[in-house]
Design an enzyme around this catalytic site. Structure first.
Site, PDB file in Angstrom:
ATOM      1  CE  LYS A  95      -3.927  -2.239   2.262  1.00 44.64           C
ATOM      2  NZ  LYS A  95      -3.299  -3.475   2.721  1.00 44.64           N
TER       3      LYS A  95
HETATM    4  O1  LIG Z   1      -9.228  -3.103   1.582  1.00 45.99           O
HETATM    5  C1  LIG Z   1      -8.359  -3.852   2.037  1.00 45.99           C
HETATM    6  C2  LIG Z   1      -7.071  -3.899   1.519  1.00 45.99           C
HETATM    7  C3  LIG Z   1      -6.185  -4.803   2.038  1.00 45.99           C
HETATM    8  N1  LIG Z   1      -6.532  -5.634   3.054  1.00 45.99           N
HETATM    9  C4  LIG Z   1      -5.509  -6.606   3.516  1.00 45.99           C
HETATM   10  O2  LIG Z   1      -5.982  -7.932   3.206  1.00 45.99           O
HETATM   11  C5  LIG Z   1      -5.745  -8.811   4.295  1.00 45.99           C
HETATM   12  C6  LIG Z   1      -7.061  -9.278   4.877  1.00 45.99           C
HETATM   13  O3  LIG Z   1      -6.832 -10.173   5.951  1.00 45.99           O
HETATM   14  P1  LIG Z   1      -8.006 -11.106   6.559  1.00 45.99           P
HETATM   15  O4  LIG Z   1      -7.319 -11.812   7.674  1.00 45.99           O
HETATM   16  O5  LIG Z   1      -8.458 -12.032   5.476  1.00 45.99           O
HETATM   17  O6  LIG Z   1      -9.077 -10.201   7.024  1.00 45.99           O
HETATM   18  C7  LIG Z   1      -4.867  -8.036   5.282  1.00 45.99           C
HETATM   19  O7  LIG Z   1      -3.520  -8.275   4.941  1.00 45.99           O
HETATM   20  C8  LIG Z   1      -5.213  -6.582   5.006  1.00 45.99           C
HETATM   21  O8  LIG Z   1      -4.119  -5.728   5.277  1.00 45.99           O
HETATM   22  C9  LIG Z   1      -7.804  -5.577   3.558  1.00 45.99           C
HETATM   23  O9  LIG Z   1      -8.180  -6.345   4.461  1.00 45.99           O
HETATM   24  N2  LIG Z   1      -8.686  -4.697   3.024  1.00 45.99           N
END
Ligand SMILES: O=c1ccn([C@@H]2O[C@H](COP(=O)(O)O)[C@@H](O)[C@H]2O)c(=O)[nH]1
Length: 274
Positions: A95
């Site tokens: 990001k």
């Molecule tokens: O909008 C967003 C962008 C990035 N993320 C990232 O994805 C994973 C989600 O993790 P989970 O454990 O499946 O919830 C995490 O690395 C976030 O930094 C997001 O969730 N939303």
């Protein structure tokens, strides 16, 4: 192979839209690794080996490595991925977003130091903060568009009074990624599974770009609604789940449990196509 071709090939080969997110937290590791930041590589490599034939992509989140001074383990993990799962693209979730000269260094970090196939970027600072990434031949970049968190509304759902039609900010980002910003044809968008109506809108405005869709699993996003809103046969979607897969079990069977959960999620996503 260029990023989008690699993504399409992995979708076909593994019959999957699932991206396994690698968010290592030593406090959540099974007893024999628990609390040991020196075991981040071992934990992630075990998840990779257990799921590589089930996924369209892997997505390591850089914060989970940097916070534990484990960038060397991320480098080792990327080497492991290149050696053991060369057909699976790796999206480095960083990001980033900064002025051009600094963006050039971040791009080198993602693509040269770590060898990622694609990276996530914030478009907030404008095109000159994104362009340095597009100079890296064949590499992909996903722009944050409508993120999965509730606070995403604070800015992304504001209307742009100065733009024709007064679109929401996230709609404007979708149009830029589909059109004038997509100089190398490798741009994609991040849209949260927690907002299927917005996925549908983004897909209407950006019909051919890949969508990276986090938010199924731990955040409770609806896998079926996500696929129906975003998937098109000619436009890939990459549906990420991190915690629900990495921590499917807190025991020594964590890798097998991750595989079982990945199979369940992959199958749910595949069935939703029909
Ligand atoms: O909008 C967003 C962008 C990035 N993320 C990232 O994805 C994973 C989600 O993790 P989970 O454990 O499946 O919830 C995490 O690395 C976030 O930094 C997001 O969730 N939303």
């Amino acid at each position: 192979m260029i990023f989008l071709d690699k993504l399409r090939a992995a979708e076909r080969r593994n019959g999957s839209l699932l991206c396994v997110g690698l968010d290592p937290e030593p406090a959540k590791f099974p007893a024999r690794l628990k609390g040991d930041a020196g075991k981040i590589y071992d934990f992630c490599a075990a998840i990779v080996d257990a799921t590589a034939d089930l996924v369209i992509a892997f997505k390591p989140q850089i914060a989970y490595f940097a916070a534990y001074r484990a960038e060397d383990q991320l480098e080792k993990l990327m080497e492991h991925l290149r050696r053991n799962a060369p057909q699976v693209p790796v999206i480095l979730d960083a990001k980033r977003g900064d002025i051009g000269s600094t963006a050039e260094q971040y791009a080198r970090e993602a693509f040269e130091r770590y060898g990622a196939d694609a990276v996530t970027l914030s478009p907030f600072m404008g095109f000159d903060s994104v362009e340095p990434y597009l100079r890296h031949e064949g590499k992909g970049a996903f722009l944050l568009c409508r993120t999965s968190n509730p606070g995403g509304d604070d800015l992304q759902a504001q209307r742009l009074a100065g733009v024709e039609g007064q679109p929401f900010l996230y709609e404007h980002i979708a149009k830029l990624a589909q059109g004038p910003w997509n100089l190398n044809g490798q741009l994609g968008l991040v849209v949260g599974a927690t907002y299927p109506a917005e996925i549908e809108r983004v897909r209407a405005l950006a019909p051919t770009v890949p969508l990276l869709i986090p938010g199924v699993g731990a955040q409770g996003g609806d896998a079926v609604a996500t696929v129906r809103a975003g998937w098109r046969a000619d436009a890939p979607i990459v549906v990420n789940s991190s915690r629900a897969i990495c921590y499917a079990s807190g025991g020594d069977d964590f890798a097998q449990a991750a595989r079982d959960e990945a199979i369940r999620t992959r199958d749910r996503l595949e069935q939703a196509k029909h």
